[in-house]
Motif scaffolding. Structure first.
Motif, short mmCIF file in Angstrom:
data_model
loop_
_atom_site.label_atom_id
_atom_site.label_comp_id
_atom_site.label_asym_id
_atom_site.label_seq_id
_atom_site.Cartn_x
_atom_site.Cartn_y
_atom_site.Cartn_z
N THR A 1 30.55 34.31 43.78
CA THR A 1 30.37 33.01 44.41
C THR A 1 32.02 32.43 44.55
O THR A 1 32.92 32.90 44.15
N SER A 2 32.07 31.28 45.45
CA SER A 2 33.39 30.76 45.58
C SER A 2 34.05 30.32 44.62
O SER A 2 35.18 30.81 44.14
N THR A 3 33.52 29.77 43.47
CA THR A 3 34.05 29.37 42.16
C THR A 3 34.34 30.95 41.39
O THR A 3 35.25 30.84 40.76
N GLY A 4 33.44 31.79 41.42
CA GLY A 4 33.78 33.19 40.69
C GLY A 4 35.11 33.73 41.21
O GLY A 4 35.50 34.48 40.63
N LYS A 5 35.23 33.58 42.45
CA LYS A 5 36.47 34.15 43.26
C LYS A 5 37.58 33.68 42.55
O LYS A 5 38.67 34.26 42.53
N LEU A 6 37.48 32.27 42.23
CA LEU A 6 38.64 31.59 41.73
C LEU A 6 38.87 32.17 40.44
O LEU A 6 39.93 32.42 40.00
N ILE A 7 37.83 32.29 39.75
CA ILE A 7 37.80 32.77 38.47
C ILE A 7 38.35 34.36 38.24
O ILE A 7 39.14 34.48 37.33
N LYS B 1 39.89 50.24 21.76
CA LYS B 1 39.99 51.65 22.16
C LYS B 1 39.19 51.93 23.47
O LYS B 1 39.33 52.98 24.19
N ARG B 2 38.41 51.10 23.93
CA ARG B 2 37.43 51.19 24.87
C ARG B 2 38.37 51.43 26.22
O ARG B 2 39.24 50.68 26.55
N ALA B 3 37.73 52.16 27.31
CA ALA B 3 38.58 52.28 28.56
C ALA B 3 38.92 51.04 29.01
O ALA B 3 38.17 49.92 29.22
N SER B 4 40.25 51.00 29.78
CA SER B 4 40.83 49.80 30.49
C SER B 4 41.02 48.58 29.59
O SER B 4 40.94 47.52 30.24
N TYR B 5 40.64 48.58 28.37
CA TYR B 5 40.82 47.27 27.47
C TYR B 5 42.41 46.79 27.73
O TYR B 5 43.23 47.71 27.75
N GLY B 6 42.48 45.52 28.13
CA GLY B 6 43.88 45.17 27.94
C GLY B 6 44.04 44.59 29.53
O GLY B 6 45.32 44.00 29.76
N GLU B 7 43.35 45.03 30.31
CA GLU B 7 43.62 44.65 31.65
C GLU B 7 43.60 43.18 32.17
O GLU B 7 44.28 42.78 33.06
N GLU B 8 42.49 42.47 31.46
CA GLU B 8 42.11 41.28 31.91
C GLU B 8 42.94 40.31 30.93
O GLU B 8 43.13 40.69 29.69
N ALA C 1 41.89 38.25 36.56
CA ALA C 1 42.45 39.74 36.68
C ALA C 1 43.51 40.00 37.74
O ALA C 1 44.40 40.77 37.82
N GLU C 2 43.95 38.56 38.32
CA GLU C 2 45.22 38.86 39.18
C GLU C 2 46.37 37.92 38.75
O GLU C 2 47.21 37.82 39.62
N GLY C 3 46.15 37.38 37.50
CA GLY C 3 47.36 36.51 37.05
C GLY C 3 47.55 35.31 37.52
O GLY C 3 48.55 34.60 37.52
N GLN C 4 46.62 34.76 38.39
CA GLN C 4 46.92 33.47 39.10
C GLN C 4 46.75 32.17 37.90
O GLN C 4 45.92 32.45 37.11
N GLN C 5 47.54 31.26 38.06
CA GLN C 5 47.64 30.14 37.16
C GLN C 5 46.90 29.05 37.40
O GLN C 5 46.80 28.57 38.69
N VAL C 6 45.91 28.75 36.50
CA VAL C 6 44.98 27.53 36.85
C VAL C 6 45.38 26.75 35.58
O VAL C 6 45.25 27.25 34.32
N HIS C 7 45.18 25.53 35.60
CA HIS C 7 45.27 24.52 34.29
C HIS C 7 44.04 24.95 33.16
O HIS C 7 43.04 25.17 33.88
#
Ligand code: DGP
Length: 252
Positions: free
Chosen positions: A77-83, A171-178, A88-94
């Motif tokens: 959804t539109s809110t979900g894209k901001l989230i 230890k799970r795959a890709s842990y730490g990406e978010e 996941a993309e490092g955008q800064q939000v208060h």
């Protein structure tokens, strides 16, 4: 015995809770008076998503109305894209603004949830308002401020907390990406979940704690036992309530 109880006790007798079972072919699927809202909560990578999928399959086998799976945040959804941009993309939000976005993301689905429950469909939620509080309060935002935004959402009929030590999922795959996948932060999130768990117990809405540090089949077996009892109570006319509020939607 009503048909749901018969189906559930048949399952119990078979003691084969380890697989997403169809009921015996001679028992028809059950038409529920209303569906149940079942929420799975827990720390990141505790196995919620796998268990939600397995539970959905099992509910599909026992109910005539199609069960639904919701995942929060819903990143489409539109809110979900901001989230998603924030996670996941490092955008800064208060911090408080992102809390409101997560809450809005749940409110967008609230009417649909109520209607589906009243139409007899069960809903399985991968995270809900409790994650909303736990992840924001872990940053230092007052817990009561966090709670207010979600007051009045449809109240879950069952909250299953998949309990796992904070470091176990590293230890799970890709842990730490978010953004939130750091053990020190997950420890603080777990502390808030424990506080919430205590508060919910004191108001008479205890969570079911599931040991998530077991095999997939063992976790699934424990979940199925709790879900059976929940389906029975919803089918006996328990109304759809509103979370942390006195309002309720009458049973059909
Ligand atoms: P998931 O897709 O379940 O892995 O969730 C993504 C991340 O977002 C995860 O680290 C947990 C976090 N999260 C989920 N719901 C909320 C919420 O309502 N508020 C905040 N601040 N974080 C949340």
């Amino acid at each position: 015995m009503d048909p749901l109880c018969a189906a559930v006790s048949l399952e119990k007798r078979k003691r084969t809770h380890t697989l997403p079972l169809p009921l015996s072919p001679c028992l028809p699927a059950i038409s529920m008076r209303r569906g149940a809202l079942i929420v799975l909560e827990g720390l990141d990578r505790c196995g919620k998503t796998t268990q939600c999928g397995l539970l959905l399959e099992r509910l599909r086998a026992v109910s005539t109305a199609e069960p639904q799976l919701l995942k929060f945040p819903d990143r489409e959804t539109s809110t979900g894209k901001l989230i998603h941009g924030y996670l996941a993309e490092g955008q800064q939000v208060h911090d408080r603004a992102v809390h409101l976005l997560f809450s809005a993301n749940r409110w967008e689905k609230s009417d649909m949830i109520r209607e589906a429950l009243l139409a007899g469909s069960c809903i399985v939620c991968d995270r809900y308002a409790y994650s909303g509080i736990a992840f924001s309060a872990a940053k230092g935002i007052p817990l009561e401020w966090c709670r207010q935004c979600d007051v009045g959402l449809p109240e879950p009929d069952l909250v299953l907390f998949l309990d796992m030590p904070p470091g176990a999922s590293e230890k799970r795959a890709s842990y730490g990406e978010e953004r939130y996948e750091r053990t020190d932060f997950q420890e603080r999130v777990k502390d808030v979940f424990q506080e919430l768990q205590q508060q919910e117990k004191e108001r008479g809405c205890p969570w079911t704690i599931i040991n998530a540090d077991q095999s997939i089949e063992e976790v699934q077996r424990d979940i199925n036992l709790a879900v059976d009892a929940c389906l029975e109570s919803c089918n006996q006319g328990k109304p759809v309530a509103s979370l942390w509020s006195d309002e309720s939607t009458p049973a059909p």
